[in-house]
Design an enzyme around this catalytic site. Structure first.
Site, PDB file in Angstrom:
ATOM      1  N   ASP A  67      32.785  41.573  50.207  1.00 34.16           N
ATOM      2  CA  ASP A  67      33.461  40.786  49.175  1.00 34.16           C
ATOM      3  C   ASP A  67      34.816  40.264  49.639  1.00 34.16           C
ATOM      4  OD1 ASP A  67      31.289  41.614  47.584  1.00 34.16           O
ATOM      5  OD2 ASP A  67      32.382  43.375  46.894  1.00 34.16           O
ATOM      6  N   GLU A 118      28.085  35.123  40.362  1.00 33.30           N
ATOM      7  CA  GLU A 118      29.249  36.010  40.451  1.00 33.30           C
ATOM      8  C   GLU A 118      30.200  35.538  41.546  1.00 33.30           C
ATOM      9  OE1 GLU A 118      27.454  39.781  41.218  1.00 33.30           O
ATOM     10  OE2 GLU A 118      26.600  39.160  43.126  1.00 33.30           O
TER      11      GLU A 118
END
Length: 581
Positions: A45, A218
């Site tokens: 991420d 997302e």
């Protein structure tokens, strides 16, 4: 004679070159290329921001402490960790959380001299933001944002002085049409008073085409270029169907129109049996260099078989971005994500003292007064159970009752496994007094998926023992362990420091011990390494390797002392790949 000496000298130079090429961490690399991943191992991420000529990058840390590692670079290739954003217990409460809960998908931004980091603390508070004027810290305590209901928030600062938070949230009216139906929402953010303004608005419902039932939209980010607001997000989940999509609008609040050739990054259409696969690409962030180039950082995995087994978690890759007809395309010149690209048009920086890419050997001798930034603890420490001064130049662990099978803060100091093939070893002094006392080295993926090699007492004798975790069967979180192998130590071995080593090679692990450095004795080979893979264990983290000490539920005053910890990575790919596949 002079001619003979000249020939010998040339031969010596040739052999030296061969040796250098064979030992260099960069496969067929020169000054014009760099190698992927730029951060191997459990660094998922990624989020990035540029301030002048400086680049800063952060990553998810889940239930490890300290939280959110932050790196600095001048060239997007060589990165140095300058700290951890959440490095104080009052900033980060991870008590009772599973290894793959905690901090999800942080995002970093910079505005008018202040750095902002926004993230989600899963299962223990929700979304919050912290700030700093120096990216190395200290960072503020969290300001919580209860109106931001979801995960993966990021902050966008517009040119008119306003700011916005985009994030992943529930389906409209919290009534999903299918499993994985989510939305991307936006809410104004008053950054001067650190609070949201007004009500959130849905920007994306489901994904770029809800008729196809897209899942898990997302990791949103907004960028502004040439009068357009670009909204980029991940789609498909973080496994093999991961992808990155892009939409744009003339207004920050929408309506956002998707790019007709989405996704702009994915590897999901490629065969599983391709050579040296890079998989699960997505959760990207874009950055424009001071020279006008655009680059993307994103997570990806390196499975070692066709069944998508990988033990080292989701890693950070770098690839060029090409703008075509007003849209950014990641890795536009290749179908497969490359292990090597031409370097960014930036001044080359020195390689960091702590190696972060390619093959390397790194030994920690515990000579500093504090643990270096890369070391991890599991959950928030509430007591001081380790020492670097008793004795000096060693790491000493108290044997706490907590084990790796629970959800407490065990005596476990670890680093990331960053290679498919390699080893980790340590030198330990430890005298167990009862069968419940155990200390050694562990390879940890989750509470239910780890191996531990160490010293204990069995049947009244000091032994080297290999443990494998077992899932709890009584409905609690208190898992158990099974003894895979053990070997009684001889009388002469008992009084000496014990060397312990785990060697890993894809889905195969071997465990060794010795009382004399280099004189390794095999305790158990052909141990199932897929047990530590994400495919088997689930979750979002990668394997961590480190020193472990426990009294397994009972009080103890015993300690284990570690003289050094050595990590070696030797993935064959770094010595065989060239700049194109």
């Amino acid at each position: 004679m002079n001619q003979r000496n000249h020939l010998l000298q040339k031969a010596f130079v040739f052999l030296c070159c061969l040796f250098y090429l064979g030992s260099s961490p960069a496969f067929a690399q020169n000054e014009d290329t760099f190698q992927n991943p730029i951060l191997p191992g459990f660094y998922p991420d990624p989020s990035i921001t540029r301030v002048g000529d400086d680049y800063y990058m952060i990553h998810s840390s889940f239930s490890f402490f300290p939280g959110v590692p932050i790196f600095h670079s001048k060239d997007l290739v060589n990165w140095t960790q300058i700290g951890n954003i959440l490095d104080r217990p009052e900033q980060l409460d991870l008590d009772g959380l599973g290894a793959s809960r905690g901090i999800f998908a942080p995002a970093i931004s910079h505005h008018e001299g202040t750095f902002y980091m926004i993230t989600t603390l899963i299962d223990n508070g929700g979304n919050f933001v912290v700030t700093a004027t120096d990216p190395a810290g200290p960072w503020s305590n969290p300001t919580w944002l209860p109106e931001v209901s979801g995960i993966d928030p990021s902050i966008f600062f517009d040119e008119d002085g306003k700011a916005y938070i985009t994030y992943n949230s529930e389906a409209p009216d919290n009534k999903p049409l299918y499993d994985g139906h989510r939305t991307i929402r936006i809410i104004e953010f008053d950054y001067k008073n650190m609070k949201t303004v007004g009500s959130p608005k849905i920007l994306v419902n489901g994904g770029v085409d809800i008729s196809k039932k897209p899942v898990w939209i997302e990791g949103p980010h907004i960028y502004k270029k040439d009068g357009y607001y670009y909204l980029m997000a991940a789609e498909g989940g973080t496994s093999v169907n991961h992808s990155e999509v892009i939409l744009r609008s003339r207004n920050v609040m929408g309506e956002y129109v998707p790019y007709e050739n989405n996704p702009i990054l994915t590897q999901r259409h490629l065969p599983n049996d391709r050579k040296n696969p890079v998989s699960a690409t997505g959760h990207a962030d874009l950055v424009e260099t001071q020279n006008g180039e655009w680059w993307a950082i994103f997570l990806a995995t390196r499975p070692y078989d066709t069944e998508d087994h990988y033990n080292i978690g989701r890693e950070t890759f770098l690839a060029p971005v090409t703008w075509k007809d007003g849209w950014p395309i990641i890795n536009a010149d290749f179908e497969e994500v490359q292990y090597s690209y031409k370097r960014p048009n930036l001044p080359s920086a020195k390689k960091p003292k702590f190696p972060l890419s390619g093959n390397f050997v790194q030994q920690e001798d515990f000579k500093e007064s504090k643990l270096p930034f890369y070391w991890l603890l599991l959950r928030t420490p509430r007591t001081q159970w380790y020492s670097l001064s008793d004795p000096a130049g060693n790491l000493t662990l108290d044997l706490q009752p907590a084990t790796l099978s629970g959800k407490n803060n065990p005596s476990f100091v670890a680093r990331r496994q960053q290679h498919v093939t390699g080893s980790a070893s340590t030198k330990m002094s430890f005298k167990p007094t009862s069968a419940n006392e155990f200390a050694g080295i562990a390879a940890f993926q989750s509470e239910n998926n780890y191996y531990a090699l160490g010293k204990t007492i069995s049947n009244g004798k000091e032994v080297v023992q290999l443990l494998k975790s077992e899932k709890p069967t009584d409905g609690t979180t208190n898992g158990t362990t099974t003894v895979l192998a053990e070997k009684a130590l001889s009388r002469s071995e008992r009084g000496k420091p014990l060397h312990l080593k785990t060697e890993f090679d894809k889905g195969n692990i071997s465990f060794y011990y010795s009382t004399k450095e280099g004189d390794w004795k095999l305790l158990q080979d052909n141990v199932d390494g897929t047990f530590l893979s994400t495919r088997v264990s689930g979750g979002f983290v990668g394997t961590t390797l480190g020193m472990y000490a426990t009294s397994q539920g009972k009080p103890s005053k015993s300690k284990a002392t570690f003289d050094w910890f050595r990590y070696e990575g030797k993935d064959p790919i770094y010595n065989t790949l060239s700049t194109t596949k």
